[in-house]
Design a protein around this motif. Structure first.
Motif, PDB file in Angstrom:
ATOM      1  N   SER A   1      -9.370  -8.293   3.660  1.00  0.00           N
ATOM      2  CA  SER A   1     -10.395  -7.329   4.015  1.00  0.00           C
ATOM      3  C   SER A   1      -9.758  -6.041   4.520  1.00  0.00           C
ATOM      4  N   CYS A   2     -10.531  -4.945   4.488  1.00  0.00           N
ATOM      5  CA  CYS A   2     -10.000  -3.660   4.942  1.00  0.00           C
ATOM      6  C   CYS A   2      -9.817  -3.617   6.450  1.00  0.00           C
ATOM      7  N   ASP A   3     -10.419  -4.552   7.198  1.00  0.00           N
ATOM      8  CA  ASP A   3     -10.197  -4.588   8.646  1.00  0.00           C
ATOM      9  C   ASP A   3      -8.871  -5.235   9.004  1.00  0.00           C
ATOM     10  N   GLU A   4      -8.146  -5.794   7.997  1.00  0.00           N
ATOM     11  CA  GLU A   4      -6.832  -6.418   8.174  1.00  0.00           C
ATOM     12  C   GLU A   4      -6.879  -7.583   9.159  1.00  0.00           C
TER      13      GLU A   4
ATOM     14  N   LYS B   1      -0.876  -4.855   6.126  1.00  0.00           N
ATOM     15  CA  LYS B   1      -0.366  -3.600   6.668  1.00  0.00           C
ATOM     16  C   LYS B   1       0.606  -3.866   7.818  1.00  0.00           C
TER      17      LYS B   1
ATOM     18  N   GLY C   1     -13.664   2.593  -4.473  1.00  0.00           N
ATOM     19  CA  GLY C   1     -14.655   1.584  -4.161  1.00  0.00           C
ATOM     20  C   GLY C   1     -15.980   1.731  -4.865  1.00  0.00           C
TER      21      GLY C   1
ATOM     22  N   LYS D   1       0.811  -1.217   0.000  1.00  0.00           N
ATOM     23  CA  LYS D   1       0.000   0.000   0.000  1.00  0.00           C
ATOM     24  C   LYS D   1       0.844   1.268   0.000  1.00  0.00           C
TER      25      LYS D   1
ATOM     26  N   HIS E   1     -14.258  -5.453  -0.820  1.00  0.00           N
ATOM     27  CA  HIS E   1     -14.396  -4.017  -1.046  1.00  0.00           C
ATOM     28  C   HIS E   1     -13.253  -3.292  -0.326  1.00  0.00           C
ATOM     29  N   PRO E   2     -12.675  -2.243  -0.917  1.00  0.00           N
ATOM     30  CA  PRO E   2     -11.514  -1.579  -0.282  1.00  0.00           C
ATOM     31  C   PRO E   2     -11.829  -0.842   1.013  1.00  0.00           C
ATOM     32  N   SER E   3     -13.086  -0.492   1.270  1.00  0.00           N
ATOM     33  CA  SER E   3     -13.403   0.265   2.484  1.00  0.00           C
ATOM     34  C   SER E   3     -14.559  -0.321   3.289  1.00  0.00           C
TER      35      SER E   3
ATOM     36  N   CYS F   1     -15.782  -3.782   4.911  1.00  0.00           N
ATOM     37  CA  CYS F   1     -15.263  -5.121   5.181  1.00  0.00           C
ATOM     38  C   CYS F   1     -16.305  -6.220   5.024  1.00  0.00           C
TER      39      CYS F   1
END
Length: 477
Positions: A214-217, A133, A325, A30, A263-265, A267
């Motif tokens: 997922s965006c929540d990592e 991340k 998104g 990222k 989805h990028p934002s 989750c």
């Protein structure tokens, strides 16, 4: 104009390339400071940009400090010369914009194995890489082949070596002050160590084609031909099945899953594509099973398949969410389509290529090239979309302005890119460029063995990494 920034690999010898040396996937993290490249032998090679200095070796850190001291002394000498100072600042900014990458480390992620239950040999080919991340000084990334997913941790450690040790002969007379001396520590070196912390296996019957974080990592999904599983990064012993399209009888099978992405934002939202050219938009908040999608994207031209080849050509090989998104990018054999999440009946834009004749499609079917899985990607700002092609060409489209550029990776000295006609006449098979352009794409003289299947865009720089068989190209625009 797109120009070659760096080349990794020997591009002088392109015939009889070993299958194990071919690049299978690549992915920027990222931040854009690290690039991971996987090949068919199961190796993963990491590259680091010149923006990172803390994790480099001690010698390079010292050299960087010396350069900084010299530059500061020059600035003091030219303190009264305003023009030279402005010129130096301009050069420094240009150097910062032009990222240069160097080898960071290498790891053997997967090895060829034999599945005794199915009596099949499983290759070590890396199908997908996902960066996680960073939470500390170590790097985390997911890698997968056809059978299992692995979580890798790359740590940079300081290695201290000691000199002037007391030898065994001298230990006999340690009571003497002349024979006893203290050890001395030599220069500190940095060593990279890759550790496999978890293996997510035994959850897929068929070959894994994609993984998405997922965006929540905290969770990620993995998909094969018939199922999509949801994993937690902390648990490798259990996965939750969220999509299962396997019919009761295998004779009733009419489509397979080709790709999936979170989805990028959001989750809870995800998309997955099928071989029928359909994109399903699902939401985990609707239920534990996402077989019934919230939205289904299918439309545009060639919806009704007349022949068996039309069905194969409409097969979606890759899908990607835009960085914001809102849009979805899909790739089939002959086009790129951009979809708006609020409009299901037809795509916002359709970008055409590979307008071959029907006889050429039959030839592609016989040699198997029509099943090539070309990937697609968004630029970091979301204004451009990219995808690969044959003859070591790849396309860059400004989909809002309906303009395109074709880049020739085999030519690194003269012409790098030319404007591309997005919507050529269907009957004109060889019409890709204007008559005055140097690059040509003659559909009757295409070398199908030379192809770019995967590429990745730096999220923060106008830089693209392109995998051309066994060579890695870095292009700047």
């Amino acid at each position: 104009m797109w120009r070659t920034s760096q080349i990794f690999g020997d591009n002088s010898y392109t015939e009889n390339i070993d299958e194990k040396d071919k690049i299978s996937t690549l992915e920027f993290d990222k931040t854009g400071d690290y690039l991971a490249v996987g090949d068919n032998s199961g190796r993963v090679i990491l590259f680091q940009s010149d923006n990172i200095k803390n994790e480099s070796s001690l010698e390079s850190d010292i050299s960087d400090r010396e350069i900084d001291i010299e530059e500061s002394e020059n600035d003091l000498e030219n303190e009264n010369d305003l023009e030279k100072e402005l010129e130096a600042e301009f050069i420094k900014k240009k150097k910062k914009q032009r990222l240069q990458y160097k080898f960071y480390t290498e790891l053997q992620s997967h090895k060829p194995t034999f599945d005794y239950i199915k009596s099949l040999e499983v290759s070590g080919k890396i199908n997908k890489i996902q960066w996680i991340k960073r939470r500390n000084q170590s790097h985390l990334l997911l890698t997968t082949n056809d059978q299992s997913i692995k979580l890798w941790k790359i740590i940079t450690k300081k290695i201290r070596s000691f000199d002037n040790l007391n030898s065994k002969k001298e230990q006999k007379n340690l009571n003497s002050e002349n024979n006893f001396h203290l050890p001395k520590m030599e220069k500190t070196q940095m060593e990279k160590k890759a550790t496999n912390t978890k293996i997510y296996g035994n959850a897929h019957v068929y070959s894994i084609n994609s993984i998405s974080l997922s965006c929540d990592e905290e969770t990620f999904i993995s998909s094969d031909d018939l199922r999509i599983n949801l994993w937690n990064l902390e648990r490798s012993d259990k996965a939750f099945n969220i999509v299962d399209i396997k019919p009761q009888s295998i004779k009733q099978l009419s489509e397979v899953i080709t790709c999936s992405q979170f989805h990028p934002s959001q989750c809870s939202e995800l998309i997955y594509s099928t071989s029928k050219g359909i994109i399903n938009y699902a939401d985990l908040r609707q239920g534990s099973k996402c077989n019934k999608s919230v939205k289904m994207f299918q439309g545009g031209e060639n919806v009704e398949k007349e022949t068996f080849l039309d069905e194969i050509i409409s097969n979606i090989t890759d899908i990607k969410f835009s960085p914001c998104g809102r849009y979805i990018l899909s790739r089939d054999f002959t086009s790129l389509k951009i979809w708006d999440l609020n409009m299901e009946n037809q795509p916002l834009s359709t970008l055409y290529f590979h307008q071959f004749s029907q006889n050429k499609y039959k030839e592609l079917y016989k040699n198997g090239n029509i099943f090539d899985h070309f990937k697609c990607n968004w630029s970091g700002n979301g204004k451009h979309v990219l995808t690969g092609s044959y003859e070591d060409y790849y396309y860059i489209f400004d989909w809002k302005k309906n303009k395109g550029v074709l880049v020739d990776c085999s030519n690194t000295t003269e012409v790098y890119s030319k404007l591309y006609d997005i919507n050529p006449e269907i009957n004109n098979e060889n019409s890709v460029f204007g008559e005055n352009d140097k690059l040509s794409y003659d559909s009757e003289k295409i070398n199908f063995s030379k192809k770019i299947l995967d590429l990745s865009c730096n999220p923060n720089q106008n830089l693209t990494a392109v995998a051309a068989t066994n060579i890695l190209y870095l292009y700047v625009g």
